[in-house]
Design a protein around this motif. Structure first.
Motif, PDB file in Angstrom:
ATOM      1  N   SER A  10       0.808  -1.213   0.000  1.00 48.54           N
ATOM      2  CA  SER A  10       0.000   0.000   0.000  1.00 48.54           C
ATOM      3  C   SER A  10       0.841   1.263   0.000  1.00 48.54           C
ATOM      4  N   GLU A  11       2.064   1.172   0.556  1.00 49.76           N
ATOM      5  CA  GLU A  11       2.894   2.361   0.624  1.00 49.76           C
ATOM      6  C   GLU A  11       4.353   2.001   0.847  1.00 49.76           C
ATOM      7  N   LYS A  79       6.326  16.713  -2.745  1.00 50.08           N
ATOM      8  CA  LYS A  79       6.005  15.573  -1.887  1.00 50.08           C
ATOM      9  C   LYS A  79       6.908  15.550  -0.665  1.00 50.08           C
ATOM     10  N   ASN A  83       5.759  15.731   3.280  1.00 49.59           N
ATOM     11  CA  ASN A  83       6.191  14.749   4.268  1.00 49.59           C
ATOM     12  C   ASN A  83       6.874  15.413   5.464  1.00 49.59           C
ATOM     13  N   SER A  90       5.568   8.512   4.534  1.00 48.65           N
ATOM     14  CA  SER A  90       4.991   7.502   3.645  1.00 48.65           C
ATOM     15  C   SER A  90       4.622   8.091   2.278  1.00 48.65           C
ATOM     16  N   ILE A  91       4.651   7.237   1.285  1.00 51.91           N
ATOM     17  CA  ILE A  91       4.174   7.562  -0.052  1.00 51.91           C
ATOM     18  C   ILE A  91       3.449   6.329  -0.574  1.00 51.91           C
ATOM     19  N   THR A  92       2.310   6.512  -1.180  1.00 45.71           N
ATOM     20  CA  THR A  92       1.538   5.372  -1.656  1.00 45.71           C
ATOM     21  C   THR A  92       2.301   4.617  -2.736  1.00 45.71           C
ATOM     22  N   TYR A  93       1.938   3.358  -2.906  1.00 43.44           N
ATOM     23  CA  TYR A  93       2.591   2.529  -3.921  1.00 43.44           C
ATOM     24  C   TYR A  93       2.430   3.151  -5.305  1.00 43.44           C
ATOM     25  N   CYS A  96       4.472   6.307  -5.577  1.00 41.14           N
ATOM     26  CA  CYS A  96       5.903   6.029  -5.723  1.00 41.14           C
ATOM     27  C   CYS A  96       6.240   5.669  -7.172  1.00 41.14           C
ATOM     28  N   TRP A 171       9.866  -2.146   3.063  1.00 42.36           N
ATOM     29  CA  TRP A 171       9.351  -1.173   2.107  1.00 42.36           C
ATOM     30  C   TRP A 171       9.983   0.197   2.342  1.00 42.36           C
ATOM     31  N   CYS A 178      11.329   8.419  -4.536  1.00 42.53           N
ATOM     32  CA  CYS A 178      11.326   7.022  -4.971  1.00 42.53           C
ATOM     33  C   CYS A 178      12.365   6.832  -6.072  1.00 42.53           C
TER      34      CYS A 178
END
Length: 311
Positions: A10-11, A79, A83, A90-93, A96, A171, A178
């Motif tokens: 998810s992230e 981004k 953060n 966190s960054i969503t999948y 990313c 992760w 990313c």
């Protein structure tokens, strides 16, 4: 690895810089300032180059470089600022993969544009009588279109391959964005194809253009040294001084990123190199190209009067 594990992500977590709360306001203010300077500086270059006196191949390429640099920094810094402000790394999948895609696109375009700008300088100094033949508007447009096409194609292929990878429990990406090389190190499925493509592109987007730039500047220096008058040598060198500075900064930090990012552990030097490559270089480009450029200075002086006239 079962398909179910692949879709459960998810992230990702972007470790970035210091996690000390006391350092967050300093980091936020510093990177926000750099982002604002980068965007405004490159927007000013775009406005200046709209001057009809600067409609030449070199400034056409510089226009596209400034546009790519705005997009390049906009891919990562906003981004990162969010953060830092929310203290959530966190960054969503999907976010990313999207960030990775556009980072590769605009990074690749920067590489191509710096290479074709070298070609323009090479023809200007070594074959001045044939400049209009070898660097005509049609060819300039074609070179820029090819740069966009190749960058978009490679980034799409690499992103699709990333989607096929599995990530288990680790992760954590030890960067502030990313980064492809970092993502490959934490994948728990076979990344052989990804690495092969990555190294092929490093050769195509790194070694081949850099070799072309090195060859061109070898010929340029040789031509300049054959000029009898010192004043003539200075004028010839001044036409490529800014571009040479940007190339040195870009490729120096770019090389550092790929030499350091392959390590599996966090590296402060790796973070600093990435900042130089993806943030500082785009921020400095407008200053490097404009500080000692008479054409841009003259166009800048005409800009307010032209704006006033339009109003």
């Amino acid at each position: 690895m079962e398909p179910g594990n692949r879709t459960s992500i998810s992230e990702f977590l972007l470790l970035g810089f210091s996690q000390d709360p006391e350092h967050q306001p300093i980091l936020f203010g510093m990177f926000l300032s750099m982002f604002v300077v980068t965007v405004l500086g490159n927007l000013l270059i775009l406005a200046i180059i709209s001057d009809s006196h600067l409609h030449t191949p070199m400034y056409f390429f510089l226009f596209n470089l400034s546009l790519a640099d705005i997009c390049f920094t906009s891919t990562t810094i906003p981004k990162m600022l969010v953060n830092i402000q929310t203290q959530n790394k966190s960054i969503t999948y999907a976010g990313c993969i999207t960030q990775m895609y556009f980072f590769m696109v605009f990074g690749g375009i920067d590489t191509f544009l710096l290479t074709v700008m070298t070609y323009d300088r090479f023809i200007t100094i070594c074959h001045p009588l044939h400049h209009l033949v070898f660097v005509n508007p049609r060819l300039c447009g074609l070179l820029v279109l090819v740069s966009w096409f190749v960058s978009l194609l490679y980034s799409l292929v690499q992103s699709l391959l990333i989607l096929q990878l599995s990530f288990c429990t680790n992760w954590i990406i030890q960067q502030f964005y990313c980064e492809l090389a970092q993502a490959l190190t934490i994948a728990c499925s076979d990344t052989l194809i990804n690495h092969i493509l990555l190294y092929m592109v490093i050769g195509f987007l790194g070694i081949v253009p850099f070799s072309g730039i090195l060859f061109s500047y070898t010929r340029i220096v040789s031509s300049i040294l054959r000029i009898p008058l010192a004043d003539g040598k200075y004028k010839a060198f001044s036409t490529c001084r800014s571009h040479l500075s940007v190339v040195s900064l870009f490729y120096g930090t770019d090389l550092g990123v790929y030499l350091i990012s392959g390590a599996s552990h966090s590296s402060w030097k790796g973070l600093m190199t990435s900042v130089m490559y993806s943030i500082v270089t785009p921020m400095l480009n407008p200053f490097i190209y404009s500080l000692r450029n008479r054409d841009i200075k003259k166009a800048l002086q005409r800009l307010p009067w032209r704006t006033l006239y339009v109003e």
